[in-house]
Design a protein around this motif. Structure first.
Motif, short mmCIF file in Angstrom:
data_model
loop_
_atom_site.label_atom_id
_atom_site.label_comp_id
_atom_site.label_asym_id
_atom_site.label_seq_id
_atom_site.Cartn_x
_atom_site.Cartn_y
_atom_site.Cartn_z
N PRO A 1 0.74 3.76 11.07
CA PRO A 1 1.72 2.71 11.36
C PRO A 1 1.08 1.34 11.59
CG PRO A 1 1.50 4.23 13.20
CD PRO A 1 0.78 4.84 12.07
N ASN A 2 -0.15 1.28 12.07
CA ASN A 2 -0.79 -0.03 12.27
C ASN A 2 -1.00 -0.74 10.94
OD1 ASN A 2 -0.86 0.31 15.02
ND2 ASN A 2 -2.98 1.00 15.08
N LEU A 3 -1.55 -0.02 9.97
CA LEU A 3 -1.80 -0.65 8.67
C LEU A 3 -0.49 -0.94 7.96
CD1 LEU A 3 -4.69 0.11 6.32
CD2 LEU A 3 -2.42 -0.05 5.33
N GLN A 4 0.49 -0.05 8.08
CA GLN A 4 1.79 -0.31 7.47
C GLN A 4 2.44 -1.57 8.06
OE1 GLN A 4 4.43 3.18 7.15
NE2 GLN A 4 2.67 4.46 7.67
N THR A 54 -10.12 -4.43 6.27
CA THR A 54 -10.13 -3.09 6.87
C THR A 54 -10.93 -2.06 6.09
OG1 THR A 54 -8.15 -2.29 5.69
CG2 THR A 54 -7.80 -3.58 7.72
N GLY A 55 -11.20 -2.34 4.83
CA GLY A 55 -11.86 -1.34 4.00
C GLY A 55 -10.88 -0.38 3.35
N ALA A 56 -9.62 -0.40 3.78
CA ALA A 56 -8.60 0.43 3.14
C ALA A 56 -8.20 -0.20 1.81
CB ALA A 56 -7.38 0.55 4.04
N ALA A 57 -7.77 0.63 0.87
CA ALA A 57 -7.42 0.12 -0.46
C ALA A 57 -6.04 0.62 -0.85
CB ALA A 57 -8.46 0.55 -1.48
N PRO A 58 -4.99 0.19 -0.17
CA PRO A 58 -3.63 0.61 -0.55
C PRO A 58 -3.26 0.04 -1.91
CG PRO A 58 -3.51 -1.13 1.07
CD PRO A 58 -4.96 -0.77 0.96
N SER A 59 -2.41 0.73 -2.60
CA SER A 59 -1.97 0.26 -3.91
C SER A 59 -0.90 -0.81 -3.74
CB SER A 59 -1.39 1.43 -4.72
OG SER A 59 -0.19 1.90 -4.12
N VAL A 60 -0.69 -1.58 -4.81
CA VAL A 60 0.36 -2.60 -4.80
C VAL A 60 1.72 -1.94 -4.62
CG1 VAL A 60 1.54 -4.32 -6.23
CG2 VAL A 60 -0.96 -4.24 -6.16
N GLY A 61 1.91 -0.78 -5.27
CA GLY A 61 3.17 -0.07 -5.13
C GLY A 61 3.44 0.37 -3.71
N PHE A 62 2.38 0.82 -3.00
CA PHE A 62 2.55 1.22 -1.60
C PHE A 62 2.98 0.02 -0.76
CE2 PHE A 62 0.53 0.96 2.57
CZ PHE A 62 1.17 2.00 3.23
N ALA A 63 2.26 -1.10 -0.91
CA ALA A 63 2.57 -2.28 -0.09
C ALA A 63 3.99 -2.77 -0.38
CB ALA A 63 1.55 -3.38 -0.36
N HIS A 64 4.36 -2.81 -1.65
CA HIS A 64 5.70 -3.28 -2.00
C HIS A 64 6.76 -2.32 -1.49
CE1 HIS A 64 8.76 -5.01 -4.90
NE2 HIS A 64 8.21 -6.07 -4.38
N GLY A 65 6.47 -1.03 -1.57
CA GLY A 65 7.42 -0.03 -1.10
C GLY A 65 7.62 -0.06 0.40
#
Length: 512
Positions: free
Chosen positions: A192-195, A220-231
């Motif tokens: 939830p923090n990164l979200q 952060t070193g995390a590599a979320p996808s564009v689709g994840f961030a947009h979603g």
């Protein structure tokens, strides 16, 4: 040539013939000249008409280019457009120029010393003295200097595995541990923090989704996808449905509500049939504690779907857009925004530079606003009656003079708008001066303009938003965060609570 008396009959006949031919030739020349003069006169009339038309178009163009954020409803972002006349610089108070930086008397800010630091470290000299002795064995003379450093720890994504165990009770029932709050379906997910951080960057700071992903990866070193961030916009907005409904309901219970609307470039670039521009309109209804948005069109159907139709018991503060006065919205109580009226009066003053009435009316309105603010600040429930009566008299006198000055003018750009403004000030005086009689009513819709300003900032940063549905999600989240911030809540914490499934709920209004 001999005189006629000495000429023979044949010579006279020949002379008369030559003169007749000359007269005929001259008559033809005169006729040609007359035709040329007629043509020239026609051309001159046409040129005069064209010149008049061009003069009118030039006057209209100059009038349009002279509009800015100080004399019209034009946005401040357009003040520096090509060919536009920028607003005049504000007059210096007291005639003195203001120095840069902090002004005398304004509250300061500093990084203060704290008596309860989170950590404490002693530092000793290291190395070797000039005499060759190691300083590690030197005698401690005590603390001679202190320094406190405010720092954040390096941010790095931390992977935690949660093993949900099942247990069997003595009665035979099996119980399985729940996943942590904010966990998504599937074996792997972001916490939830990164979200919350992703949604915060996109909604509050207008970071485009690709840059948001890059920023998260860098920090952060995390590599979320564009689709994840947009979603995440849809996911966060989905848990805020009940909060959004509550905010809307609480706005309908408010005594006074500020409303405004602004164009927003959303969806396909090609306009829909019957539309001139491919854009939507973002509407806002707000108070000092609540903010509610609706994405739609600048038409009556959108206004009827908005909260406005449910504000029959409130005073609605707005900018005189015609839809607010539609009978289909019901019987509403209006307060016309005095900031918009003031800008229109400044524009009228430019159309009639020798007239005194624009300045007089604007000064009376500013005086009433000042007295209302002063009364609130000193705990009074009304403006002093004698002062209010005097300012209202100045307002009415200015309107009367303006109406008498604008009855016989031509069609110069701005004259019709000035006349319509004066008629509004005359015919809707209760809606203009309602704030002066009731201090609970704000004189301007500035609160609504402040709550819409982020939409303009986002457009300047990101440009067109491709999805109408995602845009609605953005502004549901934005309304939630704006309301939470107005109640003193931290936006990131409010987002974390929502993503964990426990969104913050605005409290019931305090009885008055």
């Amino acid at each position: 040539m001999p005189v006629p008396e000495e000429m023979t009959r044949d010579e006279l006949i020949e002379l008369v013939g030559e003169q007749g031919a000359r007269i005929t030739a001259l008559s033809e020349q005169i006729a040609v000249r007359d035709r040329q003069i007629t043509v020239m006169a026609t051309q001159m009339a046409e040129l005069a008409e064209v010149n008049e038309t061009l003069g009118e178009r030039l006057a209209k163009l100059e009038h349009v280019l002279s509009r800015n954020s100080k004399n019209s409803s034009s946005a401040p972002s357009k003040d520096d457009g090509p060919g536009r006349t920028p607003p005049p610089a504000k007059a210096k108070r007291g005639g003195a120029s203001k120095r840069k930086g902090k002004q005398p008397g304004t509250p300061g800010a500093n990084l203060a010393w704290t008596d309860s630091p989170g950590d404490h470290k002693d530092r000793f000299p290291r190395g070797v003295c000039e005499c060759g002795t190691d300083l590690a064995g030197a005698r401690d003379l005590g603390v001679v200097d202190r320094y406190q450093q405010h720092e954040i720890p390096p941010v790095s994504v931390k992977i935690t595995q949660y093993d949900q165990h099942a247990v069997r009770c003595g009665c035979g029932r099996v119980h399985t541990a729940a996943r942590p709050e904010g966990a998504r379906p599937g074996p792997v997910g972001y916490g939830p923090n990164l979200q919350a951080f992703a949604v915060y960057l996109m909604v509050v700071h207008f970071i485009p989704v690709h840059r948001c992903v890059e920023l998260l990866a860098s920090l952060t070193g995390a590599a979320p996808s564009v689709g994840f961030a947009h979603g995440m916009l849809t996911r966060a907005a989905g848990v805020l449905t009940e909060v959004d409904t509550r905010i809307r309901t609480l706005i309908t219970l408010a005594y006074a509500v500020c409303c405004d609307e602004t164009p927003l470039r959303v969806g396909p670039r090609t306009p829909k049939p019957g539309k001139k521009k491919a854009e939507k309109y973002l509407l806002v209804a707000c108070t000092e504690l609540f903010t509610h948005y609706l994405l739609g069109d600048r038409d009556l159907a959108t206004f009827k779907a908005f909260v406005i139709q449910d504000l029959a018991g409130s005073v609605i503060v707005h900018d005189r857009y015609q839809n607010y006065d539609s009978a289909e919205l019901g019987e509403l109580t209006h307060q016309l925004c005095c900031a918009h009226l003031g800008r229109d009066l400044d524009g009228a003053g430019e159309v009639y530079p020798d007239a005194h009435w624009p300045t007089q009316i604007a000064g009376a309105l500013r005086g009433l606003i000042h007295e209302a603010n002063l009364a609130r600040a000193t705990g009074r429930d009304a403006i002093e009656q004698t002062i209010k009566d005097e300012l209202i008299k100045r307002f009415r006198d200015g309107v009367r003079v303006g109406l008498s000055d604008t009855t016989g003018h031509g069609n110069r750009p701005g004259e019709r708008k000035a006349r319509l403004l004066l008629e509004v000030l005359r015919d809707r005086e209760p809606d203009v001066l309602r704030f002066a009689h009731d201090l609970k009513i704000p004189p301007t819709s500035n609160q609504a303009e402040r709550d819409l300003r982020p939409a303009k900032v986002q457009q300047n940063i990101s440009g067109r938003l491709t999805s109408e549905k995602r845009t609605k999600d953005r502004y549901r989240i934005r309304g939630y965060l704006s309301t939470a911030s107005k109640h003193g809540r931290n936006m990131i914490e409010a987002l974390r609570e929502a993503i964990r499934g426990h969104p913050w709920m605005p409290p019931d209004p305090t009885p008055t």
